[in-house]
Each structure stands twice: as C-alpha cells, then as structure tokens.
Design an enzyme around this catalytic site. Structure first.
Site, short mmCIF file in Angstrom:
data_model
loop_
_atom_site.label_atom_id
_atom_site.label_comp_id
_atom_site.label_asym_id
_atom_site.label_seq_id
_atom_site.Cartn_x
_atom_site.Cartn_y
_atom_site.Cartn_z
N ARG A 210 0.79 -0.98 -0.02
CA ARG A 210 0.15 -0.07 0.04
C ARG A 210 1.05 1.39 -0.18
N GLY A 211 0.36 2.30 -0.28
CA GLY A 211 0.92 3.78 -0.22
C GLY A 211 2.03 3.75 -1.47
N ASN B 107 11.38 0.09 1.77
CA ASN B 107 10.64 1.12 1.69
C ASN B 107 9.68 1.14 2.75
N GLY C 201 8.21 1.67 6.49
CA GLY C 201 8.57 2.83 7.46
C GLY C 201 7.11 3.28 8.30
N THR D 172 5.74 6.28 11.56
CA THR D 172 5.91 7.44 12.05
C THR D 172 5.35 7.22 13.39
N ASP E 103 5.11 10.51 15.66
CA ASP E 103 5.54 11.80 15.96
C ASP E 103 4.96 12.41 17.29
N TYR F 5 12.00 9.98 13.77
CA TYR F 5 11.71 9.61 12.08
C TYR F 5 13.01 10.33 11.22
N ILE G 82 3.79 13.13 0.40
CA ILE G 82 2.96 12.33 -0.59
C ILE G 82 1.66 12.04 -0.06
N1 CAA Z 1 7.04 24.36 13.83
C1 CAA Z 1 6.90 24.69 14.98
N2 CAA Z 1 5.92 24.69 15.98
C2 CAA Z 1 4.85 23.69 15.84
C3 CAA Z 1 4.95 23.07 14.74
C4 CAA Z 1 6.01 23.36 13.55
N3 CAA Z 1 6.08 22.54 12.55
N4 CAA Z 1 3.99 22.23 14.62
C5 CAA Z 1 3.29 22.23 15.99
N5 CAA Z 1 3.91 23.29 16.61
C6 CAA Z 1 3.51 23.86 18.06
C7 CAA Z 1 2.21 24.31 17.82
O1 CAA Z 1 1.96 25.55 17.46
C8 CAA Z 1 1.90 24.26 19.51
O2 CAA Z 1 2.39 25.26 19.97
P1 CAA Z 1 1.82 25.85 21.28
O3 CAA Z 1 2.13 24.67 22.41
O4 CAA Z 1 2.56 27.17 21.86
O5 CAA Z 1 0.34 26.02 21.07
C9 CAA Z 1 2.70 23.04 19.96
O6 CAA Z 1 3.79 22.94 18.78
C10 CAA Z 1 1.89 21.83 19.75
O7 CAA Z 1 2.24 21.15 20.88
P2 CAA Z 1 1.13 20.07 21.32
O8 CAA Z 1 1.43 19.48 22.85
O9 CAA Z 1 -0.29 20.48 21.33
O10 CAA Z 1 1.29 18.91 20.20
P3 CAA Z 1 1.05 17.59 20.30
O11 CAA Z 1 1.54 16.61 21.24
O12 CAA Z 1 -0.35 17.53 20.24
O13 CAA Z 1 1.49 16.94 18.90
C11 CAA Z 1 1.72 16.95 16.54
C12 CAA Z 1 0.95 17.41 17.92
C13 CAA Z 1 2.19 15.64 16.43
C14 CAA Z 1 3.14 17.53 16.55
C15 CAA Z 1 0.95 17.42 15.19
O14 CAA Z 1 1.02 18.65 15.27
C16 CAA Z 1 1.65 16.70 14.02
O15 CAA Z 1 1.27 15.52 13.69
N6 CAA Z 1 2.59 17.52 13.23
C17 CAA Z 1 2.91 17.02 12.06
C18 CAA Z 1 4.32 16.69 11.97
C19 CAA Z 1 4.91 16.27 10.69
O16 CAA Z 1 4.78 16.84 9.96
N7 CAA Z 1 5.05 14.94 10.67
C20 CAA Z 1 5.09 14.46 9.21
C21 CAA Z 1 4.30 13.23 8.93
S1 CAA Z 1 4.27 12.65 7.21
C22 CAA Z 1 5.92 11.94 6.81
O17 CAA Z 1 6.37 11.90 7.90
C23 CAA Z 1 6.26 11.48 5.77
C24 CAA Z 1 7.46 12.37 5.20
O18 CAA Z 1 8.59 11.52 5.33
C25 CAA Z 1 7.29 13.49 4.73
P1 NAP Z 2 2.16 3.93 4.48
O1 NAP Z 2 1.12 4.28 3.57
O2 NAP Z 2 1.87 4.05 6.05
O3 NAP Z 2 2.56 2.00 4.16
C1 NAP Z 2 3.63 1.61 4.95
C2 NAP Z 2 3.91 0.31 4.31
O4 NAP Z 2 4.90 -0.19 5.07
C3 NAP Z 2 2.58 -0.57 4.53
O5 NAP Z 2 2.75 -1.93 3.50
C4 NAP Z 2 3.05 -1.36 5.85
O6 NAP Z 2 2.55 -2.55 5.82
C5 NAP Z 2 4.46 -1.37 5.70
N1 NAP Z 2 5.21 -1.57 7.02
C6 NAP Z 2 5.03 -0.88 8.11
N2 NAP Z 2 5.75 -1.10 9.15
C7 NAP Z 2 6.48 -2.38 8.84
C8 NAP Z 2 7.08 -3.43 9.25
N3 NAP Z 2 7.51 -3.27 10.70
N4 NAP Z 2 7.36 -4.50 8.80
C9 NAP Z 2 7.13 -4.64 7.46
N5 NAP Z 2 6.28 -3.84 6.78
C10 NAP Z 2 6.14 -2.75 7.48
O7 NAP Z 2 3.56 4.59 4.07
P2 NAP Z 2 4.07 5.46 2.94
O8 NAP Z 2 3.55 6.86 3.15
O9 NAP Z 2 3.79 4.79 1.80
O10 NAP Z 2 5.43 5.51 3.34
C11 NAP Z 2 6.34 4.66 2.48
C12 NAP Z 2 7.72 4.89 2.96
O11 NAP Z 2 7.78 6.16 2.26
C13 NAP Z 2 8.18 5.08 4.28
O12 NAP Z 2 9.36 4.58 4.49
C14 NAP Z 2 8.25 6.46 4.68
O13 NAP Z 2 8.95 6.86 5.84
C15 NAP Z 2 8.37 7.00 3.41
N6 NAP Z 2 8.06 8.59 3.16
C16 NAP Z 2 6.89 8.69 2.99
C17 NAP Z 2 6.34 9.97 2.62
C18 NAP Z 2 4.86 10.35 2.65
O14 NAP Z 2 4.74 11.75 2.69
N7 NAP Z 2 3.93 9.56 2.52
C19 NAP Z 2 7.34 10.87 2.37
C20 NAP Z 2 8.71 10.45 2.57
C21 NAP Z 2 9.03 9.43 2.86
P3 NAP Z 2 0.74 -3.05 6.50
O15 NAP Z 2 0.11 -2.47 5.23
O16 NAP Z 2 0.87 -4.43 6.68
O17 NAP Z 2 0.77 -1.98 7.53
#
Ligand code: CAA
Ligand code: NAP
Length: 240
Positions: free
Chosen positions: A12-13, A82, A84, A86, A88, A147, A180
């Site tokens: 998936r993904g 691939n 992975g 999170t 967070d 991460y 993505i």
């Molecule tokens: N920069 C600066 N400050 C930030 C921020 C940022 N990017 N994001 C949140 N904050 C701040 C908020 O403004 C808030 O501030 P205040 O406390 O002053 O209000 C505080 O941080 C949030 O604190 P909380 O205690 O409420 O946070 P939480 O414990 O509820 O956590 C979170 C929330 C997990 C951080 C959530 O905001 C989140 O998921 N953020 C996204 C993080 C992210 O980008 N993850 C990527 C996922 S996708 C991926 O990983 C694929 C990839 O490779 C690209």
């Molecule tokens: P996703 O939609 O959450 O899919 C994750 C895939 O990885 C699923 O097939 C899952 O299996 C498998 N997986 C997770 N943990 C595993 C484990 N311990 N052993 C074996 N398989 C496992 O993720 P995605 O967004 O496609 O991300 C794929 C990769 O790209 C990750 O490494 C991620 O960090 C990277 N990435 C993603 C983004 C983005 O924005 N999406 C950006 C940059 C990099 P199940 O289906 O069984 O759960």
C-alpha cells in the site's frame, strides 16, 4: 529472464505504486507488509503480485522471509527498502518506545532487509539497492526527532554501501520524497496538513507514482553509474 525485485511495505501507499511500476517494467515483484492482511490480499488480487508478511524490524524474520522469496522467485536483483512508520511527538513528549519503534523499523529495518541479500548480489556481480528516505531526513521536522534521525541515517547507509558495492556491480541510492498523499500523511491532523501544503511551492502533495518513477529509473541499466546519490522529489519544498 526477468529481474526479481523485492519491495518492503509494497502492498500500500508509496510501496504499492513502486511494486506496480516495477511489474509494469517487466520485473518479477515480491511485496512485503507487516500486518494489514486485508489490504495485502486485495493488492495481490488486483495486481497478481505475491505478498509476504514479516516485520522488517526482526532480523531473523527478514532473513527467513527473504529466503522464502528467493526460493519462490529466484535471487533478488533489486531491493527497495520502503517500509516505514511515524510516531510523531514533540521531543519533550517523545517516549523511549516511540524512539525505539521508529529506529527499529525505519533504520534497523533497512539493515535487516539489505544484509541477507547483499552476499548474493556480490557473488552475482549485480544489484540495485534503493532506500526510501524522506525530505525530513534532509531538513529535520518538528515532532520527528526519531523519524528524521532514521531518514538521515538512510543516507549514510546508501553512501557507505555505494562505496562497498561499486566494484561488484551494485549501486545503492536513496530517494527523498516530500509529502506524498498516502495514509501516513493523511494521519497528520488536517489543520497541520493544510499548513504543510501551504509550504510546498507546487501547491499540492506528491503522488505515490511520482516516487515510483524515480525507483524504476534507479533500478534500470540507464542508472548504472549513479551510486550513493539522493533523488529529491518534493515539489520544490526543500533543496538539500
Ligand atoms: N513548527 C513549530 N511549532 C509547531 C509545529 C511546527 N511545525 N507544529 C506544531 N507546533 C507547535 C504548535 O503551534 C503548538 O504550540 P503551542 O504549544 O504554543 O500552542 C505545539 O507545537 C503543539 O504542541 P502540542 O503539545 O499540542 O502537540 P501534540 O503533542 O498534540 O503533537 C503534533 C502534535 C504531533 C506535533 C502534530 O502537530 C503533528 O502531527 N504535526 C505534523 C508533524 C509532521 O509533519 N509529521 C510528518 C508526517 S508525514 C511523514 O513523516 C512523511 C514524510 O517523510 C514527509
Ligand atoms: P504507508 O502508506 O503507511 O505504508 C507503509 C507500508 O509499510 C505498509 O505496506 C506497511 O504494511 C509497511 N510496514 C510498516 N511497518 C512495517 C514493518 N515493521 N515491517 C514490514 N512492513 C511494514 O506509508 P507510505 O506513506 O507509503 O511510506 C512509505 C515509505 O516512504 C516510508 O518509509 C516513509 O517513511 C517514506 N516516506 C513517505 C512520505 C509520505 O509523505 N507519505 C514521504 C517521505 C518518505 P501494512 O500494510 O501491513 O501496515
């Protein structure tokens, strides 16, 4: 004979798009997954691609799973690390469990995936290692100390493997996707996600297929002199 490709998290993904793109290019593909049996079954039904279930964080399970794939399909020529996850949280709230889960899956998982395949690639004088890193390994990210550390670590892995594999016909490269449209990004709270999209000059999330096309290129013979490199595909959000 068609080359054999293994895609971890390939059901998936982004991994699903990679598996399909490699199949379309003529590879025989094995896709792994962790636990979502329903999605894996639907994926196999739709694509005809075999799936295998193991946890990439477990070395023994990876070794055994890879041996089974090679027994079924033949020696693996292309490996796409691939899979992975999170977990967070801002650093002051991050638990040791959140740290360890991400390190074990995203970083040790790459070791566990490549290490059992590496000796065969060395013997046969050909291999393609492609690791899916992230923009957040290049720039860091609020709430992703765990991460970002793993994704930066991936870049160290491929640069080192490239030097070890070059004389044996093996290349190792990384792709750093930006944000993505997959379940991983959809898990980010909507308000935060909208803010993130606002920071992407392309004005949108990337599509999994846009990453899959980078993979098919790096896997191909056309990419034979590209080794230890990183392809960024992020809609101009960040320049490494
Ligand atoms: N920069 C600066 N400050 C930030 C921020 C940022 N990017 N994001 C949140 N904050 C701040 C908020 O403004 C808030 O501030 P205040 O406390 O002053 O209000 C505080 O941080 C949030 O604190 P909380 O205690 O409420 O946070 P939480 O414990 O509820 O956590 C979170 C929330 C997990 C951080 C959530 O905001 C989140 O998921 N953020 C996204 C993080 C992210 O980008 N993850 C990527 C996922 S996708 C991926 O990983 C694929 C990839 O490779 C690209
Ligand atoms: P996703 O939609 O959450 O899919 C994750 C895939 O990885 C699923 O097939 C899952 O299996 C498998 N997986 C997770 N943990 C595993 C484990 N311990 N052993 C074996 N398989 C496992 O993720 P995605 O967004 O496609 O991300 C794929 C990769 O790209 C990750 O490494 C991620 O960090 C990277 N990435 C993603 C983004 C983005 O924005 N999406 C950006 C940059 C990099 P199940 O289906 O069984 O759960």
């Amino acid at each position: 004979m068609s080359r054999i490709a293994l895609v971890t998290g390939g059901s998936r993904g982004i991994g699903e798009a990679i598996s399909k793109a490699l199949k379309a290019e003529g590879y025989t593909v094995a896709a792994t997954y962790a636990g979502n049996d329903e999605k894996a079954a639907a994926f196999t039904e739709a694509t005809g691609i075999k799936t295998y279930k193991w946890n990439v964080a477990d070395y023994a399970a990876s070794k055994e799973g890879i041996a089974k794939v090679e027994e079924d399909l033949g020696p693996i020529d292309v490996v796409v690390a691939n899979a992975g996850i999170t977990r967070d949280a801002p650093f002051h709230k991050m638990t040791p469990e959140q740290w360890n889960d991400v390190i074990d899956t995203n970083l040790t998982g790459v070791f566990n995936t490549v290490h059992p395949i590496w000796p065969g690639m060395r013997e046969r004088g050909f291999g393609r290692i492609i690791v899916i890193s992230s923009i957040n390994g290049q720039k860091g990210q609020f709430a992703q100390v765990n991460y970002a550390a793993t994704k930066a670590g991936d870049l160290g892995i491929v640069k080192s493997l490239a030097q070890e594999g070059a004389a044996k016909g093996i290349t190792a490269n990384a792709i750093c996707p930006g944000y993505i449209a997959t379940e991983m990004v959809m898990a980010v709270p909507e308000k935060v996600r909208e803010k993130i999209i606002g920071m992407i000059p392309a004005g949108r999330l990337g599509e999994p297929e846009e990453i899959a096309r980078c993979v098919t290129f790096l896997a191909s013979d056309d990419a034979s002199f590209i080794n230890g490199s990183t392809i960024s595909a992020n809609g101009a959000q960040f320049f490494a």
